[in-house]
Design a protein around this motif. Structure first.
Motif, PDB file in Angstrom:
ATOM      1  N   GLN A 172     -68.892  42.515 -20.528  1.00 18.78           N
ATOM      2  CA  GLN A 172     -69.986  42.031 -19.999  1.00 18.78           C
ATOM      3  C   GLN A 172     -69.312  41.821 -18.532  1.00 18.78           C
ATOM      4  O   GLN A 172     -68.045  41.388 -18.527  1.00 18.78           O
ATOM      5  CB  GLN A 172     -70.578  41.058 -20.428  1.00 18.78           C
ATOM      6  CG  GLN A 172     -71.630  41.381 -21.732  1.00 18.78           C
ATOM      7  CD  GLN A 172     -72.396  42.841 -21.493  1.00 18.78           C
ATOM      8  OE1 GLN A 172     -73.286  42.721 -20.600  1.00 18.78           O
ATOM      9  NE2 GLN A 172     -72.321  43.860 -22.140  1.00 18.78           N
ATOM     10  N   LEU A 173     -69.978  41.516 -17.511  1.00 18.45           N
ATOM     11  CA  LEU A 173     -69.697  40.961 -16.524  1.00 18.45           C
ATOM     12  C   LEU A 173     -68.900  39.415 -16.788  1.00 18.45           C
ATOM     13  O   LEU A 173     -69.638  38.697 -17.195  1.00 18.45           O
ATOM     14  CB  LEU A 173     -70.673  40.855 -15.506  1.00 18.45           C
ATOM     15  CG  LEU A 173     -71.531  42.245 -14.739  1.00 18.45           C
ATOM     16  CD1 LEU A 173     -72.332  41.836 -13.764  1.00 18.45           C
ATOM     17  CD2 LEU A 173     -70.462  43.160 -14.364  1.00 18.45           C
ATOM     18  N   LYS A 175     -63.406  40.249 -20.322  1.00 14.17           N
ATOM     19  CA  LYS A 175     -62.570  41.538 -20.391  1.00 14.17           C
ATOM     20  C   LYS A 175     -62.108  41.712 -21.959  1.00 14.17           C
ATOM     21  O   LYS A 175     -62.462  40.942 -22.717  1.00 14.17           O
ATOM     22  CB  LYS A 175     -61.215  40.843 -19.631  1.00 14.17           C
ATOM     23  CG  LYS A 175     -60.596  39.893 -20.321  1.00 14.17           C
ATOM     24  CD  LYS A 175     -59.196  39.499 -19.735  1.00 14.17           C
ATOM     25  CE  LYS A 175     -58.568  38.295 -20.372  1.00 14.17           C
ATOM     26  NZ  LYS A 175     -57.151  37.963 -19.736  1.00 14.17           N
ATOM     27  N   SER A 178     -64.622  38.910 -12.898  1.00 11.08           N
ATOM     28  CA  SER A 178     -64.644  40.462 -13.337  1.00 11.08           C
ATOM     29  C   SER A 178     -66.030  41.010 -13.008  1.00 11.08           C
ATOM     30  O   SER A 178     -67.090  40.413 -13.463  1.00 11.08           O
ATOM     31  CB  SER A 178     -64.742  40.700 -14.823  1.00 11.08           C
ATOM     32  OG  SER A 178     -65.101  42.008 -15.244  1.00 11.08           O
ATOM     33  N   GLY A 179     -66.146  41.928 -11.912  1.00 11.09           N
ATOM     34  CA  GLY A 179     -67.695  42.370 -11.437  1.00 11.09           C
ATOM     35  C   GLY A 179     -67.976  43.468 -11.966  1.00 11.09           C
ATOM     36  O   GLY A 179     -68.797  44.151 -11.412  1.00 11.09           O
ATOM     37  N   GLU A 180     -67.308  44.201 -12.916  1.00  8.28           N
ATOM     38  CA  GLU A 180     -67.618  45.435 -13.639  1.00  8.28           C
ATOM     39  C   GLU A 180     -67.670  45.369 -14.998  1.00  8.28           C
ATOM     40  O   GLU A 180     -66.997  44.379 -15.745  1.00  8.28           O
ATOM     41  CB  GLU A 180     -66.802  46.296 -13.047  1.00  8.28           C
ATOM     42  CG  GLU A 180     -65.117  46.072 -13.353  1.00  8.28           C
ATOM     43  CD  GLU A 180     -64.298  47.054 -12.991  1.00  8.28           C
ATOM     44  OE1 GLU A 180     -63.154  47.152 -13.594  1.00  8.28           O
ATOM     45  OE2 GLU A 180     -64.649  47.743 -12.001  1.00  8.28           O
ATOM     46  N   LEU A 181     -68.554  46.276 -15.714  1.00  8.56           N
ATOM     47  CA  LEU A 181     -68.713  46.448 -17.124  1.00  8.56           C
ATOM     48  C   LEU A 181     -67.458  47.109 -17.822  1.00  8.56           C
ATOM     49  O   LEU A 181     -66.933  47.922 -16.942  1.00  8.56           O
ATOM     50  CB  LEU A 181     -69.887  47.090 -17.397  1.00  8.56           C
ATOM     51  CG  LEU A 181     -71.072  46.310 -17.207  1.00  8.56           C
ATOM     52  CD1 LEU A 181     -72.329  47.609 -17.537  1.00  8.56           C
ATOM     53  CD2 LEU A 181     -71.559  44.973 -17.741  1.00  8.56           C
ATOM     54  N   ALA A 207     -64.398  45.715 -18.264  1.00  9.38           N
ATOM     55  CA  ALA A 207     -63.198  45.500 -17.789  1.00  9.38           C
ATOM     56  C   ALA A 207     -62.007  45.319 -18.860  1.00  9.38           C
ATOM     57  O   ALA A 207     -62.402  44.584 -19.925  1.00  9.38           O
ATOM     58  CB  ALA A 207     -63.293  44.123 -16.694  1.00  9.38           C
ATOM     59  N   CYS A 250     -59.245  40.611 -15.856  1.00 11.98           N
ATOM     60  CA  CYS A 250     -59.794  39.967 -14.883  1.00 11.98           C
ATOM     61  C   CYS A 250     -59.010  39.916 -13.565  1.00 11.98           C
ATOM     62  O   CYS A 250     -57.723  40.071 -13.499  1.00 11.98           O
ATOM     63  CB  CYS A 250     -60.139  38.700 -15.275  1.00 11.98           C
ATOM     64  SG  CYS A 250     -61.395  38.437 -16.639  1.00 11.98           S
ATOM     65  N   ALA A 261     -68.545  36.361 -12.639  1.00 13.90           N
ATOM     66  CA  ALA A 261     -68.598  37.906 -12.397  1.00 13.90           C
ATOM     67  C   ALA A 261     -68.058  38.182 -10.900  1.00 13.90           C
ATOM     68  O   ALA A 261     -67.665  39.311 -10.504  1.00 13.90           O
ATOM     69  CB  ALA A 261     -69.932  38.447 -12.612  1.00 13.90           C
ATOM     70  N   THR A 262     -68.316  37.066 -10.001  1.00 13.90           N
ATOM     71  CA  THR A 262     -67.577  37.325  -8.710  1.00 13.90           C
ATOM     72  C   THR A 262     -66.933  35.976  -8.255  1.00 13.90           C
ATOM     73  O   THR A 262     -66.811  35.096  -8.943  1.00 13.90           O
ATOM     74  CB  THR A 262     -69.086  37.275  -7.592  1.00 13.90           C
ATOM     75  OG1 THR A 262     -69.845  36.173  -7.787  1.00 13.90           O
ATOM     76  CG2 THR A 262     -69.848  38.580  -7.954  1.00 13.90           C
TER      77      THR A 262
END
Length: 239
Positions: A193-194, A197, A215-218, A220, A223, A237-238
């Motif tokens: 998940q966002l 990792k 981590s801003g992507e599924l 990952a 990080c 996530a950001t």
């Protein structure tokens, strides 16, 4: 071959000066009582035939050796006590082989013949299998469902955590990096998940990003570190 005589051996290439005894030819049926005697007889006869062929070609005895004798043996072709005698290019006998069937009750039954010279198979009876029937048994049970895989014998087993089976009759596969599953018998893996990792394949869970990483992507695998002037709390996530 039960009518073998000294004259036939000489005609096949045996030197006439070689002594023989009449009792050697009195009862050649005895060879049929011991398969090893018959095989030895045919092996020696193949050598006699090869030598005879070379002599008929005009070779002198001193030349009947090495590669010439080897090729002549490979080219021998006759009917021996154990069946047709012929050889392939590797020197392997192209003989006839009985097809035996192990049946219930530990009975062994001859059901056919394979002729290597003609590469033909003949069945006189249909084979029987362990159940006693003639229907060819399956080598595995019915196809295994999603999340399971064939385990040998006659069963399907659920995939272990960290593995999945995405289609019917598929083996269990390791969840790739970026995905995970803690489920037994999973048919799919869950993407990280966002803010988290999954660094290694076969993982049972995801790991939240540490402080200063995000981590801003599924899905990952790693990080990302925050740029200078930015910060992130653990699991962000950001930045």
């Amino acid at each position: 071959w039960t009518g073998l005589t000294r004259d036939k051996l000489i005609a096949a290439g045996m030197p006439a000066s070689m002594p023989t005894e009449p009792r050697w030819f009195s009862d050649l049926n005895k060879f049929a009582s011991d398969i090893f005697l018959a095989l030895m007889f045919d092996a020696v006869t193949a050598l006699f035939v090869a030598i005879g062929d070379l002599l008929a070609m005009g070779r002198v005895p001193a030349e009947i050796r090495g590669e010439a004798l080897r090729e002549a043996i490979f080219g021998a072709n006759f009917e021996g006590l154990t069946g047709s005698i012929a050889f392939d290019g590797n020197g392997d006998r192209m003989g006839s082989y009985n097809i035996m069937n192990l049946r219930p009750g530990r009975r062994v039954v001859e059901i056919g013949l394979y002729d290597a010279a003609s590469d033909e198979v003949r069945f006189d009876q249909r084979p029987q299998f362990g159940s006693g029937g003639e229907e060819l048994p399956r080598d595995r049970p019915e196809p295994c469902g999603l999340g399971t895989a064939f385990a040998g014998g006659s069963s399907c087993e659920a995939c272990f955590p960290g593995m999945f089976s995405p289609v019917v009759d598929s083996p269990c596969l390791v969840c790739p990096a970026g995905t995970f599953t803690s489920q037994v018998g999973a048919s799919a893996c869950t993407a990280a998940q966002l803010g988290s990792k999954v660094s290694k394949g076969g993982s049972l869970s995801s790991t939240p990003c540490e402080a200063g990483y995000y981590s801003g992507e599924l899905g990952a695998v790693a990080c990302k570190s925050c740029r200078r002037g930015f910060f992130a709390q653990a699991g962000s996530a950001t930045a």
